[in-house]
Design an enzyme around this catalytic site. Sequence first.
Site, PDB file in Angstrom:
ATOM      1  N   ALA A   1      23.960   2.582 -36.875  1.00 47.11           N
ATOM      2  CA  ALA A   1      22.585   2.110 -36.662  1.00 47.11           C
ATOM      3  C   ALA A   1      22.417   0.704 -37.242  1.00 47.11           C
ATOM      4  CB  ALA A   1      21.598   3.086 -37.298  1.00 47.11           C
TER       5      ALA A   1
ATOM      6  N   GLN B   1      21.484   7.071 -43.031  1.00 47.30           N
ATOM      7  CA  GLN B   1      22.457   6.142 -43.611  1.00 47.30           C
ATOM      8  C   GLN B   1      23.542   5.747 -42.599  1.00 47.30           C
ATOM      9  OE1 GLN B   1      22.414   4.313 -46.189  1.00 47.30           O
ATOM     10  NE2 GLN B   1      20.434   5.158 -46.752  1.00 47.30           N
ATOM     11  N   SER B   2      23.206   5.770 -41.327  1.00 50.21           N
ATOM     12  CA  SER B   2      24.188   5.461 -40.291  1.00 50.21           C
ATOM     13  C   SER B   2      24.628   3.995 -40.340  1.00 50.21           C
ATOM     14  CB  SER B   2      23.550   5.759 -38.929  1.00 50.21           C
ATOM     15  OG  SER B   2      24.327   5.196 -37.887  1.00 50.21           O
ATOM     16  N   ASN B   3      25.935   3.781 -40.459  1.00 53.74           N
ATOM     17  CA  ASN B   3      26.483   2.419 -40.356  1.00 53.74           C
ATOM     18  C   ASN B   3      26.368   1.915 -38.927  1.00 53.74           C
ATOM     19  OD1 ASN B   3      27.673   2.267 -43.115  1.00 53.74           O
ATOM     20  ND2 ASN B   3      28.871   4.002 -42.345  1.00 53.74           N
TER      21      ASN B   3
END
Length: 335
Positions: free
Chosen positions: A84, A80-82
């Site tokens: 990324a 859930q990396s922003n």
Amino acid sequence: MKPELGAALERLPRLELAQLPTPLHRLPRLSEELDIELWIKRDDCTGLALGGNKARKLEFLLGGAVAGGCDTVVTTGGSQSNHARLTAAACRVAGLDCRLVLDRGLHPENGNLLLDRLFGARVEFVADQEPETAVAAMEQLRQRLEQEGRKVYMIPRGGSVPTGASGYAAMTLELERQLSSLDLSDVSLYLATGSCGTHSGVMAGRAALGVSWRVQGISVSRPAAQQEDRVLQLSNETLTHLDLDSATIASDVHVDDNFVGGGYGHPDNRTWEAIRLLARSEGILLDPVYSGKAMAGLLAHVREGVVPARSTVVFLHTGGSPALFAYASEVEEMA
Ligand SMILES: *Cc1c(COP(=O)(O)O)cnc(C)c1O
């Protein structure tokens, strides 16, 4: 205000990705409820692909990638990396291929991950969540890509290296102009401290500008002492990268780790309450991984009297709301 910071930033390669300046506005209902002057710096509104703080870092990171003649970007984060998501989007703007090495999180196929795929990033997962595992997988991927003849630009987790943190040094110039035009002084600035690039860039800019803002980080993961050490080091590395003489001193670096909850990506009730409060009082979306924890910290500091009544606080909203969709059942329960 010293002109050196602006001139130093202009020497760095930069790609225009964010809609700047982001708004700085007052939160009237919450200010009244909390008996403080509460302002919000809307870096959730940086414009690129649902916004967030990583757009500022990527202006300098991808600026470096393009200037270096690279054709492929490799980076990493949780599923859930922003960071990324915004790297995947920014690579489309820059005409670069994006490869993501993700640690599988709790909520694999929604929110940010869905958007990574929409932007056409190629995603590979690593089995365990130790950061070293992802670093090793990134290195192997780099070697494979280089064997294919590609020129690779590596971005560590969160883009938290001096090049990326420079984006937040640049933000301080913008914020200082906004504060001066509103005649606001003696401010405390609250923000989420994760991989530390945002906090470090702010501290670097603060030192370079010679402003007296009290900057309070709220850790979303690691213990306070570790975060403070990282911020101190990366802030000073950023000043060196910018070729500026100023320095950050340890006693100006403040991180509170009481709001980490169950660890990275695991919010507790105070985080959900903060998310609910901002949604209900001001119509603003926070997120469960970063900004919700930072706001939970600010609310507690107000209630405990750490933030004096009627003082001026700026909350740096770093974005992250796409992750709400990956926590849909918790959101439903809380709403
Ligand atoms: C990455 C991130 C942060 C933390 O920034 P760091 O530079 O990693 O400390 C805060 N909020 C959101 C929404 C983020 O994506």
